[in-house]
Design a protein around this motif. Structure first.
Motif, PDB file in Angstrom:
ATOM      1  N   TRP A 255       0.834  -1.213   0.000  1.00  0.00           N
ATOM      2  CA  TRP A 255       0.000   0.000   0.000  1.00  0.00           C
ATOM      3  C   TRP A 255       0.871   1.267   0.000  1.00  0.00           C
ATOM      4  O   TRP A 255       0.597   2.206  -0.740  1.00  0.00           O
ATOM      5  CB  TRP A 255      -0.944   0.008   1.214  1.00  0.00           C
ATOM      6  CG  TRP A 255      -2.040  -1.015   1.114  1.00  0.00           C
ATOM      7  CD1 TRP A 255      -2.097  -2.086   0.269  1.00  0.00           C
ATOM      8  CD2 TRP A 255      -3.243  -1.063   1.885  1.00  0.00           C
ATOM      9  NE1 TRP A 255      -3.255  -2.802   0.479  1.00  0.00           N
ATOM     10  CE2 TRP A 255      -3.982  -2.199   1.461  1.00  0.00           C
ATOM     11  CE3 TRP A 255      -3.766  -0.276   2.905  1.00  0.00           C
ATOM     12  CZ2 TRP A 255      -5.219  -2.554   2.019  1.00  0.00           C
ATOM     13  CZ3 TRP A 255      -5.003  -0.626   3.464  1.00  0.00           C
ATOM     14  CH2 TRP A 255      -5.715  -1.755   3.024  1.00  0.00           C
TER      15      TRP A 255
ATOM     16  N   ARG B 213       3.943   1.669  -1.033  1.00  0.00           N
ATOM     17  CA  ARG B 213       4.647   1.849  -2.305  1.00  0.00           C
ATOM     18  C   ARG B 213       3.685   2.045  -3.483  1.00  0.00           C
ATOM     19  O   ARG B 213       4.117   2.351  -4.592  1.00  0.00           O
ATOM     20  CB  ARG B 213       5.591   0.658  -2.569  1.00  0.00           C
ATOM     21  CG  ARG B 213       6.789   0.595  -1.622  1.00  0.00           C
ATOM     22  CD  ARG B 213       7.654   1.860  -1.664  1.00  0.00           C
ATOM     23  NE  ARG B 213       8.305   2.073  -2.931  1.00  0.00           N
ATOM     24  CZ  ARG B 213       9.544   1.715  -3.223  1.00  0.00           C
ATOM     25  NH1 ARG B 213      10.297   1.138  -2.296  1.00  0.00           N
ATOM     26  NH2 ARG B 213      10.046   1.944  -4.404  1.00  0.00           N
ATOM     27  N   SER B 214       2.389   1.856  -3.252  1.00  0.00           N
ATOM     28  CA  SER B 214       1.397   2.170  -4.286  1.00  0.00           C
ATOM     29  C   SER B 214       0.698   3.496  -3.991  1.00  0.00           C
ATOM     30  O   SER B 214      -0.238   3.873  -4.697  1.00  0.00           O
ATOM     31  CB  SER B 214       0.322   1.072  -4.358  1.00  0.00           C
ATOM     32  OG  SER B 214       0.863  -0.182  -4.674  1.00  0.00           O
TER      33      SER B 214
ATOM     34  N   LEU C 294      -1.235   4.180  -1.517  1.00  0.00           N
ATOM     35  CA  LEU C 294      -2.611   3.903  -1.109  1.00  0.00           C
ATOM     36  C   LEU C 294      -2.795   3.951   0.403  1.00  0.00           C
ATOM     37  O   LEU C 294      -1.911   3.554   1.155  1.00  0.00           O
ATOM     38  CB  LEU C 294      -3.042   2.508  -1.587  1.00  0.00           C
ATOM     39  CG  LEU C 294      -3.098   2.294  -3.103  1.00  0.00           C
ATOM     40  CD1 LEU C 294      -3.294   0.811  -3.418  1.00  0.00           C
ATOM     41  CD2 LEU C 294      -4.221   3.124  -3.717  1.00  0.00           C
TER      42      LEU C 294
ATOM     43  N   LEU D 233      10.649   0.326  -8.144  1.00  0.00           N
ATOM     44  CA  LEU D 233      10.504  -0.871  -7.304  1.00  0.00           C
ATOM     45  C   LEU D 233      11.794  -1.684  -7.229  1.00  0.00           C
ATOM     46  O   LEU D 233      11.896  -2.620  -6.432  1.00  0.00           O
ATOM     47  CB  LEU D 233       9.351  -1.750  -7.822  1.00  0.00           C
ATOM     48  CG  LEU D 233       7.972  -1.102  -7.805  1.00  0.00           C
ATOM     49  CD1 LEU D 233       6.900  -2.064  -8.325  1.00  0.00           C
ATOM     50  CD2 LEU D 233       7.596  -0.637  -6.399  1.00  0.00           C
TER      51      LEU D 233
ATOM     52  N   LEU E 156      -9.670  -1.273   1.175  1.00  0.00           N
ATOM     53  CA  LEU E 156      -9.444   0.168   1.362  1.00  0.00           C
ATOM     54  C   LEU E 156     -10.720   0.942   1.649  1.00  0.00           C
ATOM     55  O   LEU E 156     -10.664   2.059   2.180  1.00  0.00           O
ATOM     56  CB  LEU E 156      -8.782   0.762   0.110  1.00  0.00           C
ATOM     57  CG  LEU E 156      -7.330   0.364  -0.152  1.00  0.00           C
ATOM     58  CD1 LEU E 156      -6.905   0.794  -1.553  1.00  0.00           C
ATOM     59  CD2 LEU E 156      -6.409   0.985   0.886  1.00  0.00           C
TER      60      LEU E 156
ATOM     61  N   PRO F 160      -8.443   6.973  -2.459  1.00  0.00           N
ATOM     62  CA  PRO F 160      -7.413   6.112  -3.068  1.00  0.00           C
ATOM     63  C   PRO F 160      -7.715   5.761  -4.518  1.00  0.00           C
ATOM     64  O   PRO F 160      -8.861   5.498  -4.874  1.00  0.00           O
ATOM     65  CB  PRO F 160      -7.414   4.861  -2.188  1.00  0.00           C
ATOM     66  CG  PRO F 160      -8.618   4.930  -1.332  1.00  0.00           C
ATOM     67  CD  PRO F 160      -9.088   6.345  -1.291  1.00  0.00           C
ATOM     68  N   VAL F 161      -6.675   5.764  -5.348  1.00  0.00           N
ATOM     69  CA  VAL F 161      -6.759   5.372  -6.753  1.00  0.00           C
ATOM     70  C   VAL F 161      -5.765   4.235  -6.974  1.00  0.00           C
ATOM     71  O   VAL F 161      -4.566   4.414  -6.737  1.00  0.00           O
ATOM     72  CB  VAL F 161      -6.409   6.547  -7.687  1.00  0.00           C
ATOM     73  CG1 VAL F 161      -6.446   6.095  -9.143  1.00  0.00           C
ATOM     74  CG2 VAL F 161      -7.350   7.727  -7.456  1.00  0.00           C
TER      75      VAL F 161
ATOM     76  N   ARG G 202       0.983  -1.949 -10.779  1.00  0.00           N
ATOM     77  CA  ARG G 202       1.890  -1.697  -9.646  1.00  0.00           C
ATOM     78  C   ARG G 202       1.457  -2.533  -8.434  1.00  0.00           C
ATOM     79  O   ARG G 202       2.289  -3.214  -7.808  1.00  0.00           O
ATOM     80  CB  ARG G 202       1.883  -0.205  -9.302  1.00  0.00           C
ATOM     81  CG  ARG G 202       2.603   0.124  -7.987  1.00  0.00           C
ATOM     82  CD  ARG G 202       2.694   1.630  -7.761  1.00  0.00           C
ATOM     83  NE  ARG G 202       3.692   2.205  -8.653  1.00  0.00           N
ATOM     84  CZ  ARG G 202       4.977   2.404  -8.298  1.00  0.00           C
ATOM     85  NH1 ARG G 202       5.400   2.114  -7.069  1.00  0.00           N
ATOM     86  NH2 ARG G 202       5.827   2.899  -9.159  1.00  0.00           N
ATOM     87  N   THR G 203       0.201  -2.488  -8.112  1.00  0.00           N
ATOM     88  CA  THR G 203      -0.282  -3.253  -6.957  1.00  0.00           C
ATOM     89  C   THR G 203      -0.053  -4.744  -7.181  1.00  0.00           C
ATOM     90  O   THR G 203       0.367  -5.464  -6.267  1.00  0.00           O
ATOM     91  CB  THR G 203      -1.773  -2.952  -6.714  1.00  0.00           C
ATOM     92  OG1 THR G 203      -1.928  -1.551  -6.525  1.00  0.00           O
ATOM     93  CG2 THR G 203      -2.289  -3.668  -5.479  1.00  0.00           C
TER      94      THR G 203
ATOM     95  N   LEU H  99       3.496  -5.725  -6.487  1.00  0.00           N
ATOM     96  CA  LEU H  99       3.799  -5.737  -5.058  1.00  0.00           C
ATOM     97  C   LEU H  99       3.119  -6.905  -4.346  1.00  0.00           C
ATOM     98  O   LEU H  99       3.663  -7.467  -3.391  1.00  0.00           O
ATOM     99  CB  LEU H  99       3.413  -4.387  -4.431  1.00  0.00           C
ATOM    100  CG  LEU H  99       4.411  -3.266  -4.798  1.00  0.00           C
ATOM    101  CD1 LEU H  99       3.766  -1.892  -4.704  1.00  0.00           C
ATOM    102  CD2 LEU H  99       5.642  -3.341  -3.879  1.00  0.00           C
TER     103      LEU H  99
END
Lengths: 249, 249, 249, 249, 249, 249
Positions: A217, A219-220, A222, B24, B106, B202-203, B208-209, B212
């Motif tokens: 979260w 690093r995103s 969020l 990353l 979230l 939050p977007v 990316r998510t 991770l």
């Protein structure tokens, strides 16, 4: 460095738990851990959660003041998760929530292996809130109180294996969640033993997964939505002596 | 180093996308990206997904042979997700699945902002499979085909903002998911513009998510359950010339 | 005459199956059956389905060009059902889908008796997509691969009976679905044996029912909605050599 | 006489509320009301609930010691409902829970008219726990903080009427729940005004209904199940100074 | 005095049942009871319910003419509940509906102990209509027809206890509902025996609870919503000779 | 020849309806139609259904005695569907049930266009029983009583078109169900007009589809499960003078 803080929602110091997570340092994660001055000595009931939550909130506000990047509540019942999200802007992670959603992605159904039978209704309630009720194969208990599992005798792993095998063969679980954060560090051993028993299925260590989701979260970019978790209104409170929330509206 | 490979499920090279993920690397993540020789030129229908999936499977088996630690399918429809999990042991991540479960953690509801209206039923079907249907506030489209969004004109961000604001105020979304992996790198900008418009929510940038979450699973020793995704049986196949699955049973 | 075509989604000719449906000719139904040149030799996994689907699509477009009135995919997993509906205007029937909805109308719960345990997650996924999850009493397997059930030894009927009786008495199934199109022609025998065993409950032969539902739709002027299944967009495709869809948008 | 006690989960005395319930005395109901010494000054967030709950627990244990027959928590969020049920044997009633189940029996859908928009996610969460999510037509707010609704100006009734009419005509509500226990005594007036406006639908006054459900349970010999709400385990607690639960296990 | 009338939906006089409710008189409840001239001799099927319902409607209209304040249908299947609500303005209570919602508030799951296996699908259908399906642990039968349970031999209580204990230990029921109004007056005895057997869980006597819920609604000024249950349109009816509904629209 | 009988559940002769089905004769279907001597003059409420059902049961038993192969209840509310299935062995088809399941197969969501607003709760209740609630986009009414729609003025088709277009564009319906069996013969016209208006979506004529599903079941050897619909027990009934059920147990 990403600073992630674990908040233990009771009055016992559990910071040696951090050892089992020390390998995460090479992901540029800095871990700290705090516990409560006031509250119960372990979390095994809604009653325990209720006593813990006000002071978990204090620890959460304090962490944001300290510049911490994300919080993990160190308990499978996620005590104070929603309330904490109202009072801080940084991500607050509940290992119960992240374990259940992770399990839902790893397979069609999962079982919890937890400490005591009496915890079952609490886990079912969390699953209902998180919307994953229909993914639960079963909730099983090794029948050992939280304060006794610290020793982690070989016996404990045997009990976990035994219940996990029943969960797989009888309840049709495809994934296992270690249903108490006190089981930290045992997922790998249990997964190995399940593999040896012919059932090479995923075993989730909730705290480890929670810390990595916290990293995900951060690093995103969020954090929880302020529409779901709006800040508290400013008004008189008697007692507790908590620092004011940065989200006061 | 954890080696994560993105598989683009069509015949266009999208490897410059990796730039938006280059930060990353300091998490000891090594990223690679491949695309298909055979298949459609973008994914916008069940038909496109069907044509892509056999060759996504080939890329997945190949990746495991190459020693890759985890796979991410570079498309919100997660084409081939379940089939890939049958043929490899390493984690296979679908950005659609991880985005929806992340959004469900979230906030209480989320909206997809995707490319075309015609994709709506496909997303609804994925949500049904993942079990998150009741968390969807809406699915909205900017009405621009995938092959045209590459240019990322300021106009595109304006369209995303416009639909996101309707999603929040009218459909009661508390979280936004960028509903096409072609929108990569725009989440931060959109989040900023939403904040400026008084909606600091939050977007989610799904790729990316997903990367991770791939890291999360690898560092937690987790992969999809072989009970949900058993290996294929060994039997004659005519055509395709795929390498044999390491999970052949 | 209504011309209904069965598409077998693998490389083996199964046209002698048509014999068990020959009595339907007096309903003015003309039946034809095709199979694939490229693909797997049976459907027992998501992997098999993925390999079959592109060429099922080709057969579907070809059938509409041939003036066929409706299509039935000859497999309980309904491989390519949604994608086919995108590329043709004529009704495309999945025996899995029609069997489940028919069972839901015949009684409060149903059990699948299928070939192999490994197919269970695939059926559960289809049920989730079709919205009938809560009507499933159980999914049981006779544990015989598809390619071996062709012989239809008396043993096979015994195994079907055995699992059906457990489904009724133990899992509380009120209806039985023969969970593999390879079981065609056995429903009547199984129903008779169940009746002899004191359980006179309905047994669904999915292909027969699918053909009659195809007739129902054609004679009601119905086909799948173009809003749920819009035609694919016109754009470059590399490989496969499929004829262009009549629904190209 | 049945002695029912209302526990106000904040630090303000609301005992004059009892006036609007005084007609229930002829049902042999004896009412008492207590509030907290420590806690928030009203309940408008998860944060407020967290601060209130420990001392609500104290009031609950105390009430059972006093020989009270049943408890009603005087707040629509039902703060501490589950935890209280763990620590006492006498029925504990949450007006949110009883209002939602009553509404579900009176019609096919209901709307909440509450104080503030920010309370919406909290009510949705309760509905999820109680299993009535699909009966909610809408949750609307008059946009007045709890501490200001005490005055009950004619304006307040107008605002309630306005939102109720939108709920009925636009959101398709068939029943109205007054979504804050501070609205006590207004149900009758609102119902009358709705009738005058051509919408003679039921309006639930949650505290009144809760008190009568408490009577129902006591006179039926019913209380919450000890299997769902087992007593807490006996172990050290630091702080709070609560009396020991009669259910200590 | 609140006048509540029980309508027995069959042709046998069950008015001596009122004895077990006589203690409710001190709540200012006046009870009366009527049965049918035409109809079945007990309710054990959808067929029986269909034959009873027209004349239950007549009894309902008659009761409203008599000045009765609320009606209770004296059968767990709630025959005629929805239709009665269309023809009268006074509250109509179904003991099946009130028992299920009450059970849902008392614990996380409940079991029905009813008379005959054949009633199971009818109860499941009611649960589906009321929206409480996922709270049912099991439906068990003592396997004694309605007309034989009148004698209430000690044997009957033993059978109820036996099935209740299986429901608790094996099906995980936390609450028991006596699933036939013919079991009236046995809840207290059964609860006592369950307690002696180490399972002190709530046992619901549906008629008693229904009468008290009727009181709750009357004293809260509540009745079913006319939007869910609009009055019938005025048009020719052949036969039955029912009095006209006060709600004729 | 397969003999299918339509039972009109009211006292008006609607046998000229059979004309719109006369083309089905070439499927070897022989159609007959009966109505009631006692009962309401149309079905527009639960009250009407209750009055009709006992005599629908009589017609059903009579039909089985006549050697009829399957029954269709000529009303979208499916009055008496479950009760009829208890008393006869031959298939009993409800056009409401078959239309909803057919619509669920044709697209992701459907709308009902029915006669009167007041019917909405009845359709919602049926959808709940059939398990298709989440597939309903909307229920809309042309606001014309059943007895007036017989004339089928051009106006009626215009009203149907108007509501259908709103259903598609605003409520996101992908399929239309004509929500009253009085609309028979209009599906084709409405579908054509929708196509002309740019929305070429399926329109279900429920009686036609029901007759073809009846054929499907008969030719598949299927009827409703006796476990879900067991025969009634033999016991005294006062009134009605119905012939005894062949399923008397």
């Amino acid at each position: 460095m990403i600073h992630i803080r674990l908040i233990t929602p009771h009055i016992n110091d559990r910071s040696r738990k951090l050892q089992s997570l020390s390998d995460l340092r090479n992901l540029s994660i800095d871990l700290s851990m705090v516990h409560l001055d006031t509250g119960p000595s372990s979390i095994e009931s809604e009653f325990d959660e209720a006593l813990a939550t006000p002071y978990v909130l204090g620890r959460a506000i304090e962490a944001e003041q300290d510049g911490v990047h994300a919080l993990v509540i160190d308990c499978m019942g996620d005590p104070g998760l929603d309330a904490c999200r109202e009072v801080v802007n940084i991500p607050v992670i509940g290992p119960g929530e992240t374990a259940m959603h992770t399990a839902a992605m790893l397979g069609r159904s999962f079982s919890f292996i937890t400490v005591l039978e009496r915890i079952r209704p609490m886990i079912e309630k969390r699953a209902r809130i998180y919307g994953v009720t229909d993914r639960i194969a079963s909730i099983r208990a090794v029948d050992i109180p939280v304060l006794s599992i610290e020793e982690k005798s070989p016996d404990l792993v045997d009990r976990l294996l035994q219940e996990s095998l029943i969960a797989v063969t009888q309840d049709r679980a495809d994934v296992i969640i270690l249903g108490c954060t006190g089981f930290e560090g045992l997922a790998e051993t249990l997964a190995l033993k399940l593999k040896e028993a012919g059932q090479p299925i995923p075993v989730i260590d909730p705290v480890r997964t929670a810390v990595l989701i916290a990293l995900t979260w951060v690093r995103s970019g969020l954090s929880h939505s302020p529409l779901t978790y709006p800040g508290p209104r400013d008004k008189p409170i008697r007692g507790y002596g908590l620092p004011p929330s940065p989200k006061l509206g």
